[in-house]
Design an enzyme around this catalytic site. Structure first.
Site, PDB file in Angstrom:
ATOM      1  N   CYS A  52      -8.372 -11.757   1.207  1.00  0.00           N
ATOM      2  CA  CYS A  52      -8.120 -13.119   1.680  1.00  0.00           C
ATOM      3  C   CYS A  52      -6.686 -13.540   1.380  1.00  0.00           C
ATOM      4  O   CYS A  52      -6.073 -13.083   0.419  1.00  0.00           O
ATOM      5  CB  CYS A  52      -9.104 -14.100   1.047  1.00  0.00           C
TER       6      CYS A  52
ATOM      7  N   GLY B 253     -45.933 -15.798  10.130  1.00  0.00           N
ATOM      8  CA  GLY B 253     -46.897 -15.146  10.982  1.00  0.00           C
ATOM      9  C   GLY B 253     -46.426 -15.022  12.417  1.00  0.00           C
ATOM     10  O   GLY B 253     -45.271 -15.331  12.753  1.00  0.00           O
TER      11      GLY B 253
ATOM     12  N   ALA C 190     -59.851  -8.433  12.261  1.00  0.00           N
ATOM     13  CA  ALA C 190     -60.540  -9.440  13.066  1.00  0.00           C
ATOM     14  C   ALA C 190     -61.078 -10.580  12.204  1.00  0.00           C
ATOM     15  O   ALA C 190     -61.183 -11.720  12.673  1.00  0.00           O
ATOM     16  CB  ALA C 190     -61.683  -8.788  13.847  1.00  0.00           C
TER      17      ALA C 190
ATOM     18  N   LEU D 281     -44.294 -16.598  -2.149  1.00  0.00           N
ATOM     19  CA  LEU D 281     -42.964 -16.387  -1.559  1.00  0.00           C
ATOM     20  C   LEU D 281     -41.903 -16.193  -2.631  1.00  0.00           C
ATOM     21  O   LEU D 281     -40.786 -16.711  -2.537  1.00  0.00           O
ATOM     22  CB  LEU D 281     -42.567 -17.550  -0.639  1.00  0.00           C
TER      23      LEU D 281
ATOM     24  N   GLY E 297     -42.749 -15.604  16.901  1.00  0.00           N
ATOM     25  CA  GLY E 297     -42.617 -15.755  18.349  1.00  0.00           C
ATOM     26  C   GLY E 297     -41.642 -16.854  18.721  1.00  0.00           C
ATOM     27  O   GLY E 297     -40.864 -16.722  19.676  1.00  0.00           O
TER      28      GLY E 297
ATOM     29  N   ALA F  64     -45.354  -6.347   8.384  1.00  0.00           N
ATOM     30  CA  ALA F  64     -46.125  -5.135   8.138  1.00  0.00           C
ATOM     31  C   ALA F  64     -47.312  -5.150   9.087  1.00  0.00           C
ATOM     32  O   ALA F  64     -47.975  -6.174   9.250  1.00  0.00           O
ATOM     33  CB  ALA F  64     -46.600  -5.084   6.688  1.00  0.00           C
TER      34      ALA F  64
ATOM     35  N   THR G 252     -49.077 -19.985   7.812  1.00  0.00           N
ATOM     36  CA  THR G 252     -49.148 -18.922   6.814  1.00  0.00           C
ATOM     37  C   THR G 252     -49.468 -19.486   5.440  1.00  0.00           C
ATOM     38  O   THR G 252     -50.229 -18.894   4.669  1.00  0.00           O
ATOM     39  CB  THR G 252     -47.816 -18.146   6.777  1.00  0.00           C
TER      40      THR G 252
ATOM     41  N   GLU H 296     -11.413  -7.840  -5.617  1.00  0.00           N
ATOM     42  CA  GLU H 296     -10.112  -7.249  -5.911  1.00  0.00           C
ATOM     43  C   GLU H 296      -9.640  -7.614  -7.312  1.00  0.00           C
ATOM     44  O   GLU H 296      -9.102  -6.767  -8.035  1.00  0.00           O
ATOM     45  CB  GLU H 296      -9.079  -7.717  -4.881  1.00  0.00           C
TER      46      GLU H 296
END
Length: 331
Positions: free
Chosen positions: A70, A265, A159, A199, A270, A149, A191, A47
């Site tokens: 705010c 990974g 594999a 990264l 998971g 991906a 990874t 603002e």
């Protein structure tokens, strides 16, 4: 409000732990006279930036803001005071501020005679540049986007373990741009050992001469290999020796990390999925089959179909030849 959202998006990732707010000022005749977005911590809010550009033409005009102005004095004075001093007659905001320390700005403005409206394009703001900050303000936890991906049959590597490149050049470029807009990129020690990633982001954001590098976070109890590229001096790296998602997010929250990109990974993904700590899934599916190799997600604590983690698909689009899917957990 769409212009305010665009201004907000341009500074996403540069304002943490403050929200990336956008603001547009119209004069009394409805002509756009000011536009701004939140500066990095310690700098003026959206603002104030927009009002400075508008000058005296803001008097009697309207302010469109992505977040409720705010009402508290933090590192900078309250935005409500700036709006009142500028003589703004009407304020339209998309989303109410969930931070109890800063909330109440709408009431302050109304009490001073300013017309206040809320909810304009609220869904676009909630799912757009303020998504992560709103989550952080409401839960106290960083927002986690799991990006992966995979081939069309759900494989993240072949594999033989090779994974470069499953997705297209267009998808990879988009991910590097996304990296510049988050506070941290997270992977597991597995990874780091398998892929030796940097990264880092390698595509400058529009309007910037240098690449903004987020914090690199490695999760796991084992030591990192000597000479790993994640240990170079291109960006800061934090090694958290735990497998507990809440411990990880607590440590990141304590550092003011709001927005996290999980690129680990299947094992790390998971673990976060099993802990219900994935807030958004961003999947890039390449039009190819591998037929074997690791799947995108390892054990997430689901043993039956009825226990599946249900998602709501927000968007399906194309990125080059790949299909991009954005989905969030069903509430």
């Amino acid at each position: 409000m769409a212009l305010a959202i665009a201004a907000s998006e341009r500074v996403r990732g540069t304002t943490s732990p403050n929200p990336p707010v956008g603001c547009v000022i119209l004069d009394a005749d409805g002509v756009l006279v000011g536009e701004g977005a939140t500066k990095p911590p310690g700098g003026p809010h959206a603002e104030v930036v927009a009002l400075a550009q508008a000058g005296e033409r803001a008097r009697g005009g309207t302010a469109f803001v992505t977040l409720e102005p705010c009402a508290h004095h933090g590192r900078t004075p309250p935005c409500t005071r700036a709006l009142l001093d500028a003589g703004v007659a009407r304020v339209v905001h998309a989303v109410a501020d969930p931070n109890p320390k800063a909330a109440g700005g709408a009431d302050v403005l109304r009490a001073a005679g300013v017309r206040v409206e809320s909810g304009v394009l609220a869904d676009d703001v909630e799912r757009g540049p303020l998504r992560a900050w709103l989550h952080f303000a409401r839960t106290g936890r960083p927002h986690v986007t799991w990006k992966y991906a995979a081939s069309l049959d759900g494989r993240v590597a072949a594999a033989d373990g090779t994974s470069r490149w499953i997705s297209s050049e267009e998808s990879r470029a988009e991910v590097h741009d996304f990296r510049t807009k988050v506070d941290a990129i997270m992977v597991g020690t597995g990874t780091v050992r398998a892929d030796d990633p940097r990264l880092t982001a390698r595509v400058p954001r529009r309007g910037q001469d240098v690449v903004r590098q987020p914090l690199r976070v490695v999760v796991g109890t084992s030591d990192l290999p000597p000479g790993a590229r994640v240990l170079d001096d291109e960006a800061e790296t934090l090694h958290l020796r735990t497998h507990d998602a809440d411990v990880v997010l607590g440590a990141l929250a304590a550092r003011g990390v709001v927005d996290v990109l999980l690129e680990g990974g299947p094992t790390l993904a998971g673990a976060f999925a099993g802990a219900r700590r994935i807030d958004r899934v961003l999947a890039y599916l390449a039009p190819k089959f591998l037929g074997a190799g690791p799947s995108a997600l390892a054990d997430a604590g689901v043993s039956t179909v009825t226990g599946a983690v249900a998602l709501v698909v927000e968007q399906v689009s194309m990125c080059g030849p790949d299909v991009r899917i954005s989905a969030v957990p069903a509430r």
